[in-house]
Design an enzyme around this catalytic site. Structure first.
Site, mmCIF file in Angstrom:
data_model
loop_
_atom_site.group_PDB
_atom_site.id
_atom_site.type_symbol
_atom_site.label_atom_id
_atom_site.label_comp_id
_atom_site.label_asym_id
_atom_site.label_seq_id
_atom_site.Cartn_x
_atom_site.Cartn_y
_atom_site.Cartn_z
ATOM 1 N N HIS A 26 -11.980 5.719 1.105
ATOM 2 C CA HIS A 26 -11.968 7.019 1.790
ATOM 3 C C HIS A 26 -11.708 8.148 0.809
ATOM 4 O O HIS A 26 -11.220 7.912 -0.301
ATOM 5 C CB HIS A 26 -10.883 7.002 2.864
ATOM 6 N N ASP A 74 0.884 -1.175 0.000
ATOM 7 C CA ASP A 74 0.000 0.000 0.000
ATOM 8 C C ASP A 74 0.920 1.224 0.000
ATOM 9 O O ASP A 74 1.658 1.461 0.950
ATOM 10 C CB ASP A 74 -0.906 -0.033 1.231
ATOM 11 N N ASP A 119 -3.134 7.313 -3.660
ATOM 12 C CA ASP A 119 -3.059 6.182 -2.730
ATOM 13 C C ASP A 119 -3.388 4.926 -3.541
ATOM 14 O O ASP A 119 -4.430 4.886 -4.204
ATOM 15 C CB ASP A 119 -4.107 6.430 -1.636
ATOM 16 N N HIS A 122 -6.784 10.248 4.800
ATOM 17 C CA HIS A 122 -8.045 9.557 5.109
ATOM 18 C C HIS A 122 -9.106 10.586 5.452
ATOM 19 O O HIS A 122 -9.376 10.844 6.611
ATOM 20 C CB HIS A 122 -7.867 8.558 6.264
ATOM 21 N N GLU A 179 -10.942 0.761 -1.878
ATOM 22 C CA GLU A 179 -9.924 -0.080 -1.241
ATOM 23 C C GLU A 179 -10.533 -1.349 -0.660
ATOM 24 O O GLU A 179 -10.641 -1.478 0.555
ATOM 25 C CB GLU A 179 -9.258 0.778 -0.154
ATOM 26 N N GLU A 194 -6.271 -1.293 -4.480
ATOM 27 C CA GLU A 194 -6.716 0.088 -4.256
ATOM 28 C C GLU A 194 -6.287 0.980 -5.417
ATOM 29 O O GLU A 194 -5.178 0.838 -5.925
ATOM 30 C CB GLU A 194 -6.101 0.627 -2.960
HETATM 31 CO CO CO Z 1 -6.093 4.037 1.213
#
Ligand code: CO
Length: 298
Positions: free
Chosen positions: A154, A85, A96, A162, A187, A281
């Site tokens: 998010h 991640d 992200d 976030h 995600e 993600e």
């Molecule tokens: Co994330």
């Protein structure tokens, strides 16, 4: 969205997409996850981005918030589910993304990638978040798997990793809608059946909460670095060791800063019954034709 902001998002997304391609060429059993983390973070800087958080490398039931320790000896083994991640920011605007590597063909990886794509296909301005969640969840359950119930997608923002809205991977009644120009990360986390993460050791990742008077010189340096250099975004002990502070003093100072509520910690999250977890993600700009900024250029 301002042109300049969108450019920064796109640049951050391209950097993470390119590094993903490089990682998939180099990752192999026998490699230390410390080496992998250092490679990813170094390439992030080489390509003109900055890490939005220490790269998370979660093996099997370790689901989130594990970043290698400064002397981490963990090695990738054949058959492990390795979740990477990776957050990149350009002037604070965050891309992200996450993906899962395994030496073997793994149905959960296939399912989580498919679920992410189904979620992306559901995105349009005005769509209810509950519809996006349903698209993700239906894809996972029809593949015969479950999700990690207490982890969600998010929103993202400048120096915000976030933010709102929360995008569950389970069915829900949320009437909130996505708007044109929202930047969100979908995600999903997939396991054999529905699972839950719980907080666990170790504590490696922290972020700035508020300024506090501190006497210990190392604590003052760390708090200053957390606020001014990392701009409130998460950092880890490994990064502080590189700054030349002794590991013992780092642990001592961090404990004190957390007690004072100057910093907060991100304990490792593990699936509570030990199930293996796969993750995927992407970061998406909401539009009539949604733009997946973290997808590697063709
Ligand atoms: Co994330």
């Amino acid at each position: 969205m301002e042109e300049k902001i969108l450019e920064n998002y796109i640049k951050a997304g391209r950097i993470s997409g390119q590094i993903k391609a490089e990682v998939l060429q180099t990752i192999k059993p026998g490699m230390k996850i410390l080496e992998l983390a250092e490679f990813i973070e170094k390439r992030t800087l080489d390509l003109g981005g900055k890490p939005a958080f220490p790269v998370n490398i979660g093996i099997n039931d370790i689901t989130a918030h594990y970043t290698p320790k400064a002397d981490d000896a963990t090695v990738i083994k054949a058959g492990d589910l390795i979740k990477i991640d990776h957050g990149v920011h350009v002037d604070g605007w965050v891309a992200d993304m996450a993906y899962t590597y395994c030496t073997d063909k793994n149905e959960m990886i296939k399912a989580v990638e498919h679920a992410l794509n189904e979620g992306i296909k559901a995105i349009r301005p005005g769509v209810k978040i509950s519809e996006v969640s349903r698209a993700i969840n239906d894809a996972v359950t029809s593949a015969g798997f479950g999700v990690v119930v207490n982890l969600t997608g998010h929103g993202l923002g400048q120096y915000v990793i976030h933010g709102p809205p929360t995008i569950p991977n389970v069915k829900n009644e949320s009437a909130d809608v996505l708007k044109e120009g929202d930047v969100i990360a979908l995600e999903p986390f997939v396991c054999e059946k529905n699972g839950y993460v719980k907080e666990s050791e170790p504590y490696e990742i922290y972020s700035f909460m508020q300024p506090k008077p501190v006497r210990l010189p190392e604590a003052r340096v760390i708090l200053d670095t957390a606020g001014n250099e990392y701009m409130g975004m998460p950092f880890c002990k490994r990064w502080l060791v590189k700054k030349g502070i002794s590991p013992f003093k780092i642990s001592f100072a961090l404990r004190q800063l957390e007690t004072n509520e100057a910093l907060k910690s991100y304990p490792v999250l593990k699936e509570r019954s030990g199930m293996k977890v796969a993750q995927a993600e992407h970061t998406i700009v909401v539009a009539e034709k949604p733009s997946v900024i973290t997808r590697a250029p063709e």
